[in-house]
Design a protein around this motif. Structure first.
Motif, PDB file in Angstrom:
ATOM      1  N   ASN A 169       0.720  -1.238  -0.123  1.00  0.00           N
ATOM      2  CA  ASN A 169       0.001  -0.045  -0.045  1.00  0.00           C
ATOM      3  C   ASN A 169       0.928   1.171   0.022  1.00  0.00           C
ATOM      4  O   ASN A 169       0.328   2.203  -0.488  1.00  0.00           O
ATOM      5  N   SER A 170       2.289   1.199   0.512  1.00  0.00           N
ATOM      6  CA  SER A 170       2.902   1.961   0.465  1.00  0.00           C
ATOM      7  C   SER A 170       4.447   1.868   0.198  1.00  0.00           C
ATOM      8  O   SER A 170       5.242   1.494   0.925  1.00  0.00           O
ATOM      9  N   PRO A 171       4.649   1.588  -1.235  1.00  0.00           N
ATOM     10  CA  PRO A 171       5.987   0.742  -1.539  1.00  0.00           C
ATOM     11  C   PRO A 171       7.203   1.616  -1.299  1.00  0.00           C
ATOM     12  O   PRO A 171       7.067   2.757  -1.577  1.00  0.00           O
ATOM     13  N   GLY A 172       8.281   1.328  -0.731  1.00  0.00           N
ATOM     14  CA  GLY A 172       9.652   2.199  -0.510  1.00  0.00           C
ATOM     15  C   GLY A 172      10.081   1.918  -1.934  1.00  0.00           C
ATOM     16  O   GLY A 172       9.921   1.494  -2.716  1.00  0.00           O
ATOM     17  N   ASP A 173      11.075   3.265  -2.177  1.00  0.00           N
ATOM     18  CA  ASP A 173      11.699   3.384  -3.294  1.00  0.00           C
ATOM     19  C   ASP A 173      12.882   4.019  -2.984  1.00  0.00           C
ATOM     20  O   ASP A 173      13.241   4.996  -2.323  1.00  0.00           O
ATOM     21  N   ILE A 174      14.096   3.137  -3.256  1.00  0.00           N
ATOM     22  CA  ILE A 174      15.456   3.555  -3.171  1.00  0.00           C
ATOM     23  C   ILE A 174      16.060   3.705  -4.580  1.00  0.00           C
ATOM     24  O   ILE A 174      16.253   2.737  -5.263  1.00  0.00           O
ATOM     25  N   GLY A 175      16.520   4.924  -5.019  1.00  0.00           N
ATOM     26  CA  GLY A 175      17.121   5.276  -6.307  1.00  0.00           C
ATOM     27  C   GLY A 175      18.421   5.478  -6.242  1.00  0.00           C
ATOM     28  O   GLY A 175      19.101   5.784  -5.014  1.00  0.00           O
ATOM     29  N   LEU A 176      19.036   5.607  -7.344  1.00  0.00           N
ATOM     30  CA  LEU A 176      20.408   5.834  -7.700  1.00  0.00           C
ATOM     31  C   LEU A 176      20.751   7.015  -7.003  1.00  0.00           C
ATOM     32  O   LEU A 176      21.654   7.458  -6.371  1.00  0.00           O
ATOM     33  N   SER A 177      19.975   8.103  -7.232  1.00  0.00           N
ATOM     34  CA  SER A 177      20.278   9.453  -6.588  1.00  0.00           C
ATOM     35  C   SER A 177      19.853   9.469  -4.998  1.00  0.00           C
ATOM     36  O   SER A 177      20.762  10.235  -4.355  1.00  0.00           O
ATOM     37  N   THR A 178      19.037   8.646  -4.471  1.00  0.00           N
ATOM     38  CA  THR A 178      18.752   8.386  -3.098  1.00  0.00           C
ATOM     39  C   THR A 178      20.367   7.996  -2.590  1.00  0.00           C
ATOM     40  O   THR A 178      20.813   8.518  -1.345  1.00  0.00           O
ATOM     41  N   MET A 179      20.995   6.968  -3.391  1.00  0.00           N
ATOM     42  CA  MET A 179      22.325   6.338  -2.693  1.00  0.00           C
ATOM     43  C   MET A 179      23.400   7.627  -2.885  1.00  0.00           C
ATOM     44  O   MET A 179      24.074   7.654  -1.981  1.00  0.00           O
ATOM     45  N   PHE A 180      23.480   7.845  -4.051  1.00  0.00           N
ATOM     46  CA  PHE A 180      24.445   9.094  -4.100  1.00  0.00           C
ATOM     47  C   PHE A 180      24.503  10.228  -3.012  1.00  0.00           C
ATOM     48  O   PHE A 180      25.496  10.624  -2.818  1.00  0.00           O
ATOM     49  N   GLY A 181      23.135  10.555  -2.915  1.00  0.00           N
ATOM     50  CA  GLY A 181      23.015  11.782  -2.138  1.00  0.00           C
ATOM     51  C   GLY A 181      23.283  11.401  -0.458  1.00  0.00           C
ATOM     52  O   GLY A 181      23.422  12.071   0.264  1.00  0.00           O
ATOM     53  N   GLY A 182      23.115  10.067  -0.192  1.00  0.00           N
ATOM     54  CA  GLY A 182      23.252   9.740   1.179  1.00  0.00           C
ATOM     55  C   GLY A 182      24.467   9.062   1.421  1.00  0.00           C
ATOM     56  O   GLY A 182      24.480   8.352   2.612  1.00  0.00           O
TER      57      GLY A 182
END
Length: 212
Positions: A169-182
């Motif tokens: 109902n609320s899928p998580g999303d981890i993107g390449l930009s998420t990783m590079f920024g984190g």
């Protein structure tokens, strides 16, 4: 003999007329239903439900807006029938040349249904293999297993329109930009075999950039 043939023909004609009459009678409610007219007959005796089982994406503004596309979400928050059913439906639009950045959903699989445009789905598998496939509207769907890295690319000259279904109902999303920024930049340069300043010109985002 002529009289016998006449009788046979009359019987066949009568049967033909009767058959045509039956078919016509059966087609009337079908034609009325297709035209939006109510079909006659006994109405339901149960009380009508207050639950709405349809969702109009055209009547809702997108929750995610990027220069190259948008994502409109139907979840239990704005489509109550989904609540408690482990389901969410997104409407993805992308301009020509745009990419739904490489990403994965750690808690959901993904079913991709193309509506219009030319879209390519790329998937990286857990056995160190990959696949790409161009999904044709109206006849093909794509599937991404839970937590598999993937991307979507508009390879056509028209806007891309896809429906994306999740079993969460609320899928998580981890993107390449998420990783590079984190993560520290050096973790990427070392992993990619680049010089220490190899990504010095790369902009580290402060948020996930879903569509680029």
């Amino acid at each position: 003999m002529a009289k016998f043939r006449d009788v046979q023909l009359n019987r066949r004609q009568a049967l033909g007329v009767a058959g045509a009459t039956v078919v016509s009678a059966l087609m009337v409610p079908v034609m009325r239903a297709s035209a939006g007219e109510p079909v006659t007959g006994e109405p339901p005796t149960l009380p009508k439900s207050a639950t709405v089982n349809s969702f109009d994406f055209a009547g809702v503004g997108p929750q995610i807006v990027e220069p190259s596309g948008t994502i409109t979400e139907a979840t239990g928050d704005n489509f109550p029938v989904l609540d408690g059913n482990r389901a969410a439906v997104y409407f993805l639009t992308m301009k020509p040349g745009a990419v739904r950045e490489p990403h994965w959903h750690p808690d959901a699989w993904e079913l991709d249904i193309p509506l219009s445009g030319r879209g390519r789905l790329g998937v990286v598998n857990t056995d160190d293999t990959w696949s790409t496939q161009e999904l044709r509207p109206s006849s093909e769907v794509g599937f991404v297993p839970q937590a598999y890295a993937h991307y979507i690319e508009n390879v056509g000259t028209d806007d891309l329109r896809w429906i994306v279904v999740f079993n969460n109902n609320s899928p998580g999303d981890i993107g390449l930009s998420t990783m590079f920024g984190g993560m520290p930049t050096h973790t990427f340069t070392e992993a990619l075999g680049l010089p220490e300043d190899g990504l010095a010109q790369a902009e580290k985002p402060s948020r996930t950039t879903y569509i680029v």
